[in-house]
Design an enzyme around this catalytic site. Structure first.
Site, mmCIF file in Angstrom:
data_model
loop_
_atom_site.group_PDB
_atom_site.id
_atom_site.type_symbol
_atom_site.label_atom_id
_atom_site.label_comp_id
_atom_site.label_asym_id
_atom_site.label_seq_id
_atom_site.Cartn_x
_atom_site.Cartn_y
_atom_site.Cartn_z
ATOM 1 N N GLU A 1 2.782 4.549 7.287
ATOM 2 C CA GLU A 1 2.329 3.452 8.162
ATOM 3 C C GLU A 1 3.066 3.455 9.490
ATOM 4 O O GLU A 1 3.665 2.449 9.873
ATOM 5 C CB GLU A 1 2.559 2.106 7.473
ATOM 6 N N GLU B 1 -3.163 2.509 -0.398
ATOM 7 C CA GLU B 1 -2.429 1.402 -1.012
ATOM 8 C C GLU B 1 -3.392 0.237 -1.130
ATOM 9 O O GLU B 1 -3.692 -0.425 -0.132
ATOM 10 C CB GLU B 1 -1.229 0.975 -0.155
HETATM 11 C C1 GLA Z 1 3.008 -1.256 3.097
HETATM 12 C C2 GLA Z 1 3.990 -0.137 2.781
HETATM 13 C C3 GLA Z 1 4.458 -0.190 1.352
HETATM 14 C C4 GLA Z 1 4.793 -1.605 0.948
HETATM 15 C C5 GLA Z 1 3.591 -2.500 1.167
HETATM 16 C C6 GLA Z 1 3.827 -3.938 0.809
HETATM 17 O O1 GLA Z 1 1.765 -0.922 2.780
HETATM 18 O O2 GLA Z 1 3.448 1.119 3.041
HETATM 19 O O3 GLA Z 1 5.576 0.644 1.227
HETATM 20 O O4 GLA Z 1 5.866 -2.038 1.696
HETATM 21 O O5 GLA Z 1 3.287 -2.504 2.522
HETATM 22 O O6 GLA Z 1 4.203 -4.085 -0.489
#
Ligand code: GLA
Ligand code: CA
Length: 822
Positions: A182, A259
């Protein structure tokens, strides 16, 4: 004899050969709108689990649980800082044996997706980066800083030694790897992301599929043309909308939600988070019906044992120890109602009957209440490494040292200085107030001559404390505990301890009236810093030193203290009595998993039989710690609590269910103090109009140009749905050049209504998370008002607004007035 030995050797060799014989090599590639596994279309159904958050003896059980949900892969992060806790010293053994975790997955017919960072976020200390990087003060993290990149490459090489033999090309289970994590919520830097890509290519070869993940709104910032793009979004999100832009730009790419958030993480001092099973299952059903691959984050969250939980930002919101995440497989490995609903849906998309759900490795036990009778004062935890008042530095007016400068990753530091007498009166003047101002990372307790004055808590954005009149030579002591380092956003460069120099400001008021107020500020330049590293060995040593001493008399404590060339302890010394290490024991006939309850304790850390179990804090919402039975034993078991605040009762017991949602706050964390409500009647709005309906970001320029002010007030007069519940996921304020103003100093000044149960407080509009939002309580009247303190006066010429991510953008705002004022 000789013959027998020969035979044994041969059979042994055969067995070994059987185990290590290379599995067949395979391929995982990108086809037309689909992934291809060995040339065949393949939908990834991955379960995110984190091996350091699961005790090793339970790994296989958790993997089998995921498989019984109909998943065909597990997705793992690699946490750099758990493998290289000291620079250059790598550990891939025991609970860190990631290669073994992958082999167990393969043995159970599961593929593996690896996300080796270097940064991972994950509510993990510093997003997985090692704290010792911060010993180089000017380091640039997650950038092409030579020092950072050099260490990234060494680390990735070492991971490569573990995992290279396990890629699908080499007959292993690893089908894909992620490049960074991210990056869009950190910055825009394709050259950096490319360098991470090249590093992975050079280690694993170009055949291994690489991908990037980000939010759909951030993707274009850093997307590299040769990598697969995958999206992150939460339960309930409008899925077509999430993939719309990708579909336009890369119509032939496979779609994957890398995710899909099953639930959410918990922070100290805020309600436990949950997300409805129905929304999660419907979203996954929709994705599968459209052939969209996914990884369910988390399928099993587990526990951030020891000091590994991170902290969220903007602001400072440290994460609790439990990483239950409201995931389908709960923290202790059991199937939840969410699990069963999910399994039922997943069955529809499976060509064969799903494997049966495995039995848990251990039963749950309860433990009757017991007392932690042994005590060793905090002072015994000093490890002799400290810096004394440094006169040379004094000349330069040096600041007190941070943990990193003291070469300590985690723990507590006691900062001591001596105060000059601050006159209480001058000609026609008398002291009206004495204020201590400091920046503590993260939890400071202030003492004068051993007497507790109060605390300065970073979670509450506190920076000051009022002190009584100060006399010559009094000793000011500041005990600073560091919590998890921030794991999200720019603030990951999160030094611990006292940051900068504390000051003491005395304001005088005049008796006569010509002078309104005079302020005198004193900056102590001599600081003594003593470390208390957060370690089991330190705790054990603290008790060793206490042997033979009666812990309740100050004479006995005196010896410990004088031993360091330190001052005498007094009977009234609140720094010494009550704060420290407590030890007790419980006996077991049969081991099992349990939840130890610490709700009568203050704040600190717990070790059970030497295993670091995690942080505790009376404010909650988590009040119990998950203790896996595999770390307990028949007979005598030891519990040590380091309590830097002190318990109300020294008791602990083991219960059959966790307590993850019991807040014990001194004051509600809602922002509805009537005194904070501004009077908007006299102000002219910067914007007065209607917002659009639907998902996605909206740009809202102010009609009459830039406004100057410290506060941003959003007054919602109606919603698109014409009902009374309003919601906002994110807000940015834009400066003269239409750039987003930093939200790091933002706090909520006032919110007329905040839905507390699901944790939809006002600060959710600037937590950088698109899936969290401020929402008003059903049945409260318009207008709904949210006032944000921008931290200082700003020029604002418009805002950006994001409604909720769910289909139809529930709660989205229609008529609104926006004010910027001083
Ligand atoms: C983002 C990150 C994860 C985690 C989520 C929240 O997507 O990539 O590592 O921190 O947020 O749980
Ligand atoms: Ca948010």
């Amino acid at each position: 004899m000789k013959f027998f030995r020969l035979l044994t050797l041969t059979s042994l060799m055969m067995i070994t050969a059987g185990i290590t014989a290379a599995k067949e090599s395979g391929t995982f590639t990108i086809g037309d709108k689909t992934f291809l596994l060995n040339g065949q279309p393949f939908v990834v159904k991955a379960a995110e689990v984190h091996y350091p958050r699961i005790p090793r003896p339970y790994w296989e059980h958790r993997i089998q649980m995921c498989k019984s949900l109909g998943m065909n892969a597990v997705c793992i992060y690699i946490f750099w800082n758990i493998h290289e806790q000291q620079e250059g010293v790598f550990d891939f053994t025991d609970n860190n044996d990631v290669a073994e975790f992958c082999r167990i997955a393969q043995k159970n017919g599961m593929y593996v997706i690896v996300r080796p960072g270097p940064y991972v976020c994950a509510e993990w200390e510093m997003g997985g980066l090692p704290w010792w990087l911060l010993k180089k003060k000017d380091i640039k993290l997650r950038e092409r800083d030579p020092y950072f990149m050099e260490h990234v490459k060494i680390f990735e090489e070492r991971v490569g030694e573990q995992l290279r033999p396990l890629t699908i090309q080499n007959g292993g289970p690893i089908i894909m790897m992620q490049v960074e994590n991210e990056y869009g919520s950190y910055g825009e830097d394709k050259p950096y992301v490319s360098e991470i890509r090249d590093c992975l290519h050079s280690i694993y070869g170009k055949e291994l599929s690489l991908f990037q993940c980000d939010w759909s709104s951030n993707f274009e910032k850093n997307g590299l043309d040769d990598l697969t793009w995958t999206m992150n979004f939460g339960t309930g999100a409008n899925i077509d909308e999430q993939f719309r832009r990708l579909g336009q730009l890369r119509p032939n790419a496979p779609k994957m939600c890398s995710e899909f958030w099953s639930g959410w993480f918990d922070k100290w001092g805020a309600q436990h988070e949950t997300r409805p099973a129905k929304d999660m299952v419907e979203g996954m059903d929709e994705m599968l019906s459209k052939g969209i691959s996914f990884s369910l984050y988390m399928t099993h969250g587990g526990t951030s044992f020891g000091h590994w939980a991170g902290a969220n930002s903007p602001g400072f919101a440290p994460d609790v120890t439990s990483y239950d995440y409201d995931a389908p497989i709960n923290e202790w490995g059991l199937a939840t109602p969410k699990f069963w609903e999910l399994r039922k849906m997943m069955e529809k998309y499976s060509s064969h009957k799903l494997p049966s759900v495995p039995n848990p490795p251990m039963k749950i036990i309860t433990i009757p209440k017991f007392e932690l009778t042994e005590f060793a004062p905090l002072f015994n935890g000093f490890d002799y490494k400290y810096t004394w008042w440094d006169h040379e530095e004094e000349a330069h007016g040096e600041s007190p040292k941070t943990f990193e400068e003291l070469d300590m990753g985690w723990g507590t530091v006691l900062y001591t200085t001596r105060l000059p007498e601050i006159p209480q009166e001058g000609r026609n003047l008398s002291v009206s107030q004495t204020t201590l101002t400091l920046e503590a990372h993260d939890f400071a307790q202030v003492f004068i001559d051993g007497k507790y004055m109060g605390r300065i808590d970073r979670v509450k954005n506190e920076k000051t404390l009022t002190l009584p009149p100060i006399k010559q030579s009094q000793e000011l002591q500041i005990l600073v505990e560091g919590m998890g380092r921030i794991n999200f956003g720019r603030a990951i460069k999160d030094f611990k301890g006292l940051i900068g120099k504390p000051t003491i400001t005395t304001s005088f008021s005049s008796h006569v009236g010509e002078v309104d107020k005079i302020e005198v500020t004193y900056t102590p330049n001599q600081w003594e810093c003593m470390r208390i590293p957060d370690d089991y060995e330190v705790a054990v040593k603290a008790f060793e030193e206490q042997k033979g001493k009666n812990p309740t008399t100050h004479e006995s404590l005196n010896r410990a203290v004088i031993g360091r060339g330190y001052r005498y302890a007094k009977e009234s010394d609140e720094l010494i009595f009550g704060r420290g290490y407590y030890r007790g024991y419980f006996d077991l006939k049969k081991v099992g998993d349990t939840f130890l309850n610490f709700e009568t304790w203050g704040k600190g850390q717990v070790w059970v039989n030497g295993h670091a179990m995690g942080r505790i804090w009376s404010i909650g919402p988590q009040q119990t710690l998950y203790v896996p039975g595999c770390w307990l034993k028949k007979g005598k078991n030891e519990v040590i609590v380091l309590d830097i605040v002190g318990p109300s009762e020294k008791v602990v017991w083991g219960q059959a269910e966790p307590e993850l949602n019991k807040l014990q706050l001194e004051k509600s964390n809602k922002h509805n103090n009537p005194g904070d409500k501004p009077d908007l009647n006299s102000l002219a709005p910067a914007f007065d109009g209607e917002l659009k309906a639907g998902n996605g970001w909206q740009y809202v320029p102010f009609k009459y140009g830039t406004k100057k002010g410290r506060y941003l007030a959003v007054e919602v007069l109606s919603t698109q749905a014409e009902n009374d519940v309003a919601a906002i996921a994110e807000i940015y304020a834009l400066d003269d050049d239409n750039q987003r103003i930093s939200r790091e100093p933002w706090t909520v000044k006032y919110a007329s209504s905040e839905e507390d149960n699901g944790n939809h407080l006002g600060d959710k509009v600037f937590d950088l998370q698109e899936s969290t939002y401020w929402q008003t309580i059903k049945g409260t009247d318009f207008p709904h008002l949210l006032v944000i303190d921008l931290g200082s006066e700003q020029h604002v010429r418009g805002i950006e607004y994001l409604p909720r991510a769910e289909q139809g953008a529930p709660g989205s705002v229609k008529k609104v007035k926006i004010y910027i004022y001083k």
